[in-house]
Design a protein around this motif. Sequence first.
Motif, PDB file in Angstrom:
ATOM      1  N   ASP A  21     -56.957   3.629 112.563  1.00  0.00           N
ATOM      2  CA  ASP A  21     -57.669   3.641 113.839  1.00  0.00           C
ATOM      3  C   ASP A  21     -58.041   5.054 114.271  1.00  0.00           C
ATOM      4  O   ASP A  21     -59.167   5.327 114.684  1.00  0.00           O
ATOM      5  N   ASP A  22     -57.050   5.957 114.203  1.00  0.00           N
ATOM      6  CA  ASP A  22     -57.282   7.342 114.620  1.00  0.00           C
ATOM      7  C   ASP A  22     -58.311   8.012 113.725  1.00  0.00           C
ATOM      8  O   ASP A  22     -59.177   8.726 114.213  1.00  0.00           O
ATOM      9  N   ARG A  23     -58.210   7.779 112.426  1.00  0.00           N
ATOM     10  CA  ARG A  23     -59.181   8.385 111.504  1.00  0.00           C
ATOM     11  C   ARG A  23     -60.592   7.921 111.856  1.00  0.00           C
ATOM     12  O   ARG A  23     -61.530   8.722 111.887  1.00  0.00           O
ATOM     13  N   ARG A  24     -60.718   6.623 112.106  1.00  0.00           N
ATOM     14  CA  ARG A  24     -62.041   6.076 112.468  1.00  0.00           C
ATOM     15  C   ARG A  24     -62.601   6.774 113.699  1.00  0.00           C
ATOM     16  O   ARG A  24     -63.791   7.013 113.814  1.00  0.00           O
ATOM     17  N   ARG A  25     -61.715   7.124 114.627  1.00  0.00           N
ATOM     18  CA  ARG A  25     -62.178   7.730 115.885  1.00  0.00           C
ATOM     19  C   ARG A  25     -62.279   9.252 115.814  1.00  0.00           C
ATOM     20  O   ARG A  25     -62.453   9.909 116.845  1.00  0.00           O
ATOM     21  N   GLY A  26     -62.072   9.818 114.615  1.00  0.00           N
ATOM     22  CA  GLY A  26     -62.201  11.265 114.467  1.00  0.00           C
ATOM     23  C   GLY A  26     -61.009  12.046 114.991  1.00  0.00           C
ATOM     24  O   GLY A  26     -61.115  13.215 115.340  1.00  0.00           O
ATOM     25  N   CYS A  27     -59.869  11.379 115.042  1.00  0.00           N
ATOM     26  CA  CYS A  27     -58.649  12.012 115.511  1.00  0.00           C
ATOM     27  C   CYS A  27     -57.803  12.332 114.268  1.00  0.00           C
ATOM     28  O   CYS A  27     -57.679  11.486 113.383  1.00  0.00           O
ATOM     29  N   GLN A  28     -57.243  13.529 114.184  1.00  0.00           N
ATOM     30  CA  GLN A  28     -56.485  13.890 112.983  1.00  0.00           C
ATOM     31  C   GLN A  28     -55.025  13.472 113.084  1.00  0.00           C
ATOM     32  O   GLN A  28     -54.270  14.031 113.888  1.00  0.00           O
ATOM     33  N   PRO A  29     -54.593  12.504 112.248  1.00  0.00           N
ATOM     34  CA  PRO A  29     -53.166  12.165 112.215  1.00  0.00           C
ATOM     35  C   PRO A  29     -52.414  13.353 111.632  1.00  0.00           C
ATOM     36  O   PRO A  29     -52.823  13.910 110.625  1.00  0.00           O
ATOM     37  N   PHE A  30     -51.339  13.778 112.309  1.00  0.00           N
ATOM     38  CA  PHE A  30     -50.761  15.058 111.902  1.00  0.00           C
ATOM     39  C   PHE A  30     -49.260  14.976 111.654  1.00  0.00           C
ATOM     40  O   PHE A  30     -48.733  15.548 110.717  1.00  0.00           O
ATOM     41  N   LEU A  31     -48.552  14.200 112.454  1.00  0.00           N
ATOM     42  CA  LEU A  31     -47.100  14.209 112.343  1.00  0.00           C
ATOM     43  C   LEU A  31     -46.552  12.794 112.484  1.00  0.00           C
ATOM     44  O   LEU A  31     -46.937  12.064 113.396  1.00  0.00           O
ATOM     45  N   LEU A  32     -45.659  12.438 111.559  1.00  0.00           N
ATOM     46  CA  LEU A  32     -44.965  11.159 111.653  1.00  0.00           C
ATOM     47  C   LEU A  32     -43.488  11.444 111.915  1.00  0.00           C
ATOM     48  O   LEU A  32     -42.863  12.215 111.183  1.00  0.00           O
ATOM     49  N   VAL A  33     -42.956  10.852 112.970  1.00  0.00           N
ATOM     50  CA  VAL A  33     -41.540  11.022 113.311  1.00  0.00           C
ATOM     51  C   VAL A  33     -40.786   9.739 112.978  1.00  0.00           C
ATOM     52  O   VAL A  33     -41.065   8.684 113.567  1.00  0.00           O
ATOM     53  N   GLY A  34     -39.869   9.819 112.041  1.00  0.00           N
ATOM     54  CA  GLY A  34     -38.964   8.695 111.787  1.00  0.00           C
ATOM     55  C   GLY A  34     -37.641   9.004 112.467  1.00  0.00           C
ATOM     56  O   GLY A  34     -37.280  10.169 112.630  1.00  0.00           O
ATOM     57  N   THR A  35     -36.929   7.967 112.871  1.00  0.00           N
ATOM     58  CA  THR A  35     -35.642   8.202 113.505  1.00  0.00           C
ATOM     59  C   THR A  35     -34.521   7.646 112.625  1.00  0.00           C
ATOM     60  O   THR A  35     -34.562   6.488 112.221  1.00  0.00           O
ATOM     61  N   ALA A  36     -33.546   8.499 112.338  1.00  0.00           N
ATOM     62  CA  ALA A  36     -32.375   8.077 111.563  1.00  0.00           C
ATOM     63  C   ALA A  36     -31.227   7.878 112.546  1.00  0.00           C
ATOM     64  O   ALA A  36     -30.429   8.775 112.773  1.00  0.00           O
ATOM     65  N   GLY A  37     -31.218   6.696 113.149  1.00  0.00           N
ATOM     66  CA  GLY A  37     -30.212   6.400 114.171  1.00  0.00           C
ATOM     67  C   GLY A  37     -30.816   6.564 115.555  1.00  0.00           C
ATOM     68  O   GLY A  37     -30.764   7.646 116.137  1.00  0.00           O
ATOM     69  N   THR A  38     -31.407   5.489 116.090  1.00  0.00           N
ATOM     70  CA  THR A  38     -32.031   5.604 117.411  1.00  0.00           C
ATOM     71  C   THR A  38     -30.963   5.726 118.480  1.00  0.00           C
ATOM     72  O   THR A  38     -29.835   5.243 118.332  1.00  0.00           O
ATOM     73  N   VAL A  39     -31.370   6.373 119.569  1.00  0.00           N
ATOM     74  CA  VAL A  39     -30.426   6.647 120.644  1.00  0.00           C
ATOM     75  C   VAL A  39     -29.983   5.346 121.331  1.00  0.00           C
ATOM     76  O   VAL A  39     -28.858   5.243 121.803  1.00  0.00           O
ATOM     77  N   GLY A  40     -30.837   4.324 121.329  1.00  0.00           N
ATOM     78  CA  GLY A  40     -30.486   3.075 122.007  1.00  0.00           C
ATOM     79  C   GLY A  40     -29.491   2.244 121.219  1.00  0.00           C
ATOM     80  O   GLY A  40     -28.392   1.937 121.703  1.00  0.00           O
ATOM     81  N   THR A  41     -29.877   1.878 119.997  1.00  0.00           N
ATOM     82  CA  THR A  41     -29.047   0.934 119.236  1.00  0.00           C
ATOM     83  C   THR A  41     -28.597   1.460 117.880  1.00  0.00           C
ATOM     84  O   THR A  41     -27.939   0.744 117.133  1.00  0.00           O
ATOM     85  N   GLY A  42     -28.959   2.689 117.532  1.00  0.00           N
ATOM     86  CA  GLY A  42     -28.532   3.237 116.237  1.00  0.00           C
ATOM     87  C   GLY A  42     -29.353   2.749 115.053  1.00  0.00           C
ATOM     88  O   GLY A  42     -28.944   2.924 113.902  1.00  0.00           O
TER      89      GLY A  42
END
Length: 505
Positions: free
Chosen positions: A236-257
């Motif tokens: 979607d972002d590429r189609r709109r000319g927006c540069q995807p730059f950073l992906l954040v994965g979480t190893a153990g979320t603060v809510g439920t782990g």
Amino acid sequence: MPPEESGRHAPLNLSPEEFRRVGHALVDRIADFLTRLPDRRVAPAASTREIRAALGADEALPEDGLDSGALIDRAADLIFEHSLFNGHPRFWGYITSSAAPIGALGDLLAAAVNPNVGSAMLAPIATEIESQSVRWIAELIGFSASAGGILTSGGNMANFTCLVAARKAVLGWDVRAGGLRGEGSTPVALYASKEAHTWVEKAADMFGFGTSAVRWIDVDRKRRMKTDALVDAIADDRRRGCQPFLLVGTAGTVGTGAVDPIRRLAAIAREHDLWFHVDGAYGGFAAAAEDVPDDLRALGLADSIAVDPHKWLYAPLEAGCALVRDPEALGNAFRYRPAYYNFDETAVNYVDLGVQNSRGFRALKVWLGLRQAGRDGVVRMISDDIALAESLFSLLDRHPDVEARTRNLSITTFRYVPSELRPRAGDPAVEGYLNTLNRAVLSAIESGGEMFLSNAVIDGVFLLRACIVNFRTTSADVRAVPEILSAIGERLDRELRPDGLKRPT
Ligand SMILES: *Cc1c(COP(=O)(O)O)cnc(C)c1O
């Protein structure tokens, strides 16, 4: 008049004899405090008003100084009397660990010598101890041993540090000189799951991306990022000319782990030229343990990772750690060369690798903890915390008035549900009441002082949450939970249940 040559009177100085006397007495008081900790309330009984009165919060700074021994005694009285004790065996709120006592001794030693760990010249051995700590941390979690890294004040700062490194490494224009709107710039987008920690929006805001640049990706039933939704959002972002730059994965979320599908996220990031950052502030160190989600074995695939020694390495606050796979990435993002730095360029100067200029010796408490426990010791404490969380979950699951919801790593979520209302769960009126009831139960637990929990909200359901990062917790502590919970729950249910939800008599 200048001070006398022999014997300047500096009000902050202590003679060695006085330091020895006051220091020994303080160490004795701390040892007593640690001994009695399990018998005390977790949270203080006094109100904020009473605490302010005890401190004399409104007093102006007195003209005259005080004797060091009496002053340290007064400080210890205030602090031992009016603190919330996250070192208590029944403290399971948020993600704040019991602190290793050796870390307290480390902080004393570090402050006594007071190296400024901004440059190797100002802190020769401290710089090496920080570098070794960073490398040990990388090895412990399965990250590249040749990684670059730096200790920070905590997880937020570690994540910010990695984001700034990513920004410099990935964006295709000179972002350090031109900023986000510099020549050749495009709008950019970053991706994180809806369960990601709030540092993501703080960072997007602070570093000028704007919170609207964050794409909050849906999660599955286990609260893990949905990868098909991620791929759609990138397209979607590429189609709109927006540069995807950073992906954040979480190893153990603060809510439920929950642990995001790290392997799959790494592959998607590679395919789409995104920097892959993992927020392992809570769960990162669990990668060293057995019987943890397989995705924790894949942290080495990340471009950068944030972990938090003041969480699951039990270092006293504050200690976080930013790691980047390319050892040059931090220097490229942070280095400047002002004329007044007269530093050896071939040495590690931590001022070049992060946000801070003058830096304290927080590495010492981290290094001491790692070295005292060794890899086996760290793994054992983390595995025991996880085993205790599992046993808490099964105890609660068997209780007629408790609904146990989730257990990931050492986080368990649950709520108090009077057994009579259980068949009606899902009914909006009942759910509304259960949220009110469980909020009240949490407040009563927190102020009651018998144990300390916090909360999570899943799909609008207010849950109690126990997070065990506490080497002082025993199975006896965990076995006490159902009884404390049901006593408080029954009492509040009697007080609060609206007539419409009462059993017809
Ligand atoms: C705790 C935590 C943070 C923030 O770390 P601090 O040390 O509190 O700054 C970030 N992300 C996750 C997943 C956390 O658990």
